[in-house]
Design a protein around this motif. Structure first.
Motif, mmCIF file in Angstrom:
data_model
loop_
_atom_site.group_PDB
_atom_site.id
_atom_site.type_symbol
_atom_site.label_atom_id
_atom_site.label_comp_id
_atom_site.label_asym_id
_atom_site.label_seq_id
_atom_site.Cartn_x
_atom_site.Cartn_y
_atom_site.Cartn_z
ATOM 1 N N VAL A 192 -5.187 -42.737 7.998
ATOM 2 C CA VAL A 192 -5.835 -41.723 7.167
ATOM 3 C C VAL A 192 -4.847 -40.638 6.761
ATOM 4 C CG1 VAL A 192 -7.726 -40.058 7.024
ATOM 5 C CG2 VAL A 192 -8.034 -42.180 8.322
ATOM 6 N N ILE A 193 -4.642 -40.516 5.451
ATOM 7 C CA ILE A 193 -3.820 -39.451 4.889
ATOM 8 C C ILE A 193 -4.770 -38.418 4.304
ATOM 9 C CG2 ILE A 193 -2.102 -38.837 3.148
ATOM 10 C CD1 ILE A 193 -1.006 -41.677 3.372
ATOM 11 N N CYS A 194 -4.663 -37.181 4.784
ATOM 12 C CA CYS A 194 -5.547 -36.115 4.320
ATOM 13 C C CYS A 194 -4.774 -35.113 3.486
ATOM 14 C CB CYS A 194 -6.169 -35.385 5.508
ATOM 15 S SG CYS A 194 -7.201 -36.426 6.552
ATOM 16 N N VAL A 195 -5.409 -34.642 2.427
ATOM 17 C CA VAL A 195 -4.900 -33.513 1.651
ATOM 18 C C VAL A 195 -5.789 -32.336 2.011
ATOM 19 C CG1 VAL A 195 -4.486 -32.577 -0.649
ATOM 20 C CG2 VAL A 195 -4.105 -35.019 -0.202
ATOM 21 N N ILE A 196 -5.168 -31.313 2.592
ATOM 22 C CA ILE A 196 -5.912 -30.158 3.073
ATOM 23 C C ILE A 196 -5.743 -29.013 2.077
ATOM 24 C CG2 ILE A 196 -6.305 -28.609 5.016
ATOM 25 C CD1 ILE A 196 -6.534 -31.661 5.685
ATOM 26 N N GLY A 197 -6.847 -28.589 1.469
ATOM 27 C CA GLY A 197 -6.791 -27.479 0.520
ATOM 28 C C GLY A 197 -6.742 -27.974 -0.906
ATOM 29 N N ASP A 198 -6.053 -27.223 -1.753
ATOM 30 C CA ASP A 198 -6.010 -27.519 -3.184
ATOM 31 C C ASP A 198 -5.179 -28.779 -3.438
ATOM 32 O OD1 ASP A 198 -7.478 -25.160 -3.604
ATOM 33 O OD2 ASP A 198 -5.641 -23.961 -3.689
ATOM 34 N N ASP A 199 -5.811 -29.814 -3.970
ATOM 35 C CA ASP A 199 -5.172 -31.115 -4.153
ATOM 36 C C ASP A 199 -4.281 -31.117 -5.400
ATOM 37 O OD1 ASP A 199 -4.456 -33.751 -4.417
ATOM 38 O OD2 ASP A 199 -6.493 -34.531 -4.471
ATOM 39 N N PRO A 200 -2.951 -31.188 -5.223
ATOM 40 C CA PRO A 200 -2.063 -31.207 -6.384
ATOM 41 C C PRO A 200 -1.875 -32.618 -6.967
ATOM 42 C CG PRO A 200 -0.755 -31.215 -4.397
ATOM 43 C CD PRO A 200 -2.210 -31.166 -3.967
ATOM 44 N N PHE A 201 -2.449 -33.628 -6.317
ATOM 45 C CA PHE A 201 -2.157 -35.020 -6.685
ATOM 46 C C PHE A 201 -3.137 -35.625 -7.675
ATOM 47 C CE2 PHE A 201 -0.678 -34.508 -2.235
ATOM 48 C CZ PHE A 201 0.688 -34.538 -2.504
ATOM 49 N N ASP A 202 -4.314 -35.012 -7.842
ATOM 50 C CA ASP A 202 -5.344 -35.554 -8.698
ATOM 51 C C ASP A 202 -5.657 -36.978 -8.230
ATOM 52 O OD1 ASP A 202 -7.220 -35.365 -10.746
ATOM 53 O OD2 ASP A 202 -5.833 -36.115 -12.266
ATOM 54 N N ARG A 203 -5.694 -37.952 -9.121
ATOM 55 C CA ARG A 203 -5.998 -39.332 -8.729
ATOM 56 C C ARG A 203 -4.735 -40.131 -8.419
ATOM 57 N NH1 ARG A 203 -10.433 -39.584 -6.666
ATOM 58 N NH2 ARG A 203 -10.530 -41.804 -7.008
ATOM 59 N N GLN A 204 -3.570 -39.532 -8.565
ATOM 60 C CA GLN A 204 -2.318 -40.259 -8.360
ATOM 61 C C GLN A 204 -2.176 -40.783 -6.942
ATOM 62 O OE1 GLN A 204 0.947 -37.801 -9.682
ATOM 63 N NE2 GLN A 204 -0.168 -37.180 -11.496
#
Length: 130
Positions: free
Chosen positions: A11-23
């Protein structure tokens, strides 16, 4: 131990404002590590029981990068980047001569029960033992 158990995903989590969008989802689609599929999750806050193996700490008004670092549990590899300020995860990405490179903090990794491979350490711009 760290890492996924049984047939569970990594599991890779993005914590907070996601800069990756759907990439990020597109990059991970169909990928696996040692037979474990890779799953992406987005969370507003990181907590010890979040189930994240790798946590990219973007920071937000809900939780700063520093607070997320403090909340990361054992077995969670914390990742930050230079755009997020001076707080650094075990892996910290930076732009160096127009290329994305990284720094490693082995002290922070070991406090979370993680060992960074010597091969990865040899590729780092710097290795810090905080």
């Amino acid at each position: 131990g760290s890492g996924p158990t049984g047939n569970g995903p990594l599991v890779i989590c993005v914590i907070g404002d996601d800069p990756f969008d759907r990439q990020l989802d597109q990059a991970l689609e169909g990928q696996s590590v040692n037979g474990h599929r890779i799953a992406a999750r987005r969370l507003t806050r990181l907590e010890a029981g979040s189930g994240c193996h790798i946590a990219y700490l973007a920071g937000s008004s809900s939780q700063s990068v520093a607070a997320a670092l403090a909340a990361a549990g054992r077995g969670t590899l914390t990742v930050t980047d230079e755009a997020r300020g001076s707080d650094r995860g075990a892996i910290h990405f930076t732009l160096f001569q127009t290329r994305v490179r990284f720094h490693v903090d082995t002290g922070q990794a070991s406090r979370r029960g993680l060992t960074i491979s010597s091969r990865l350490l040899s590729l780092a711009l710097s290795v810090r033992e905080s």
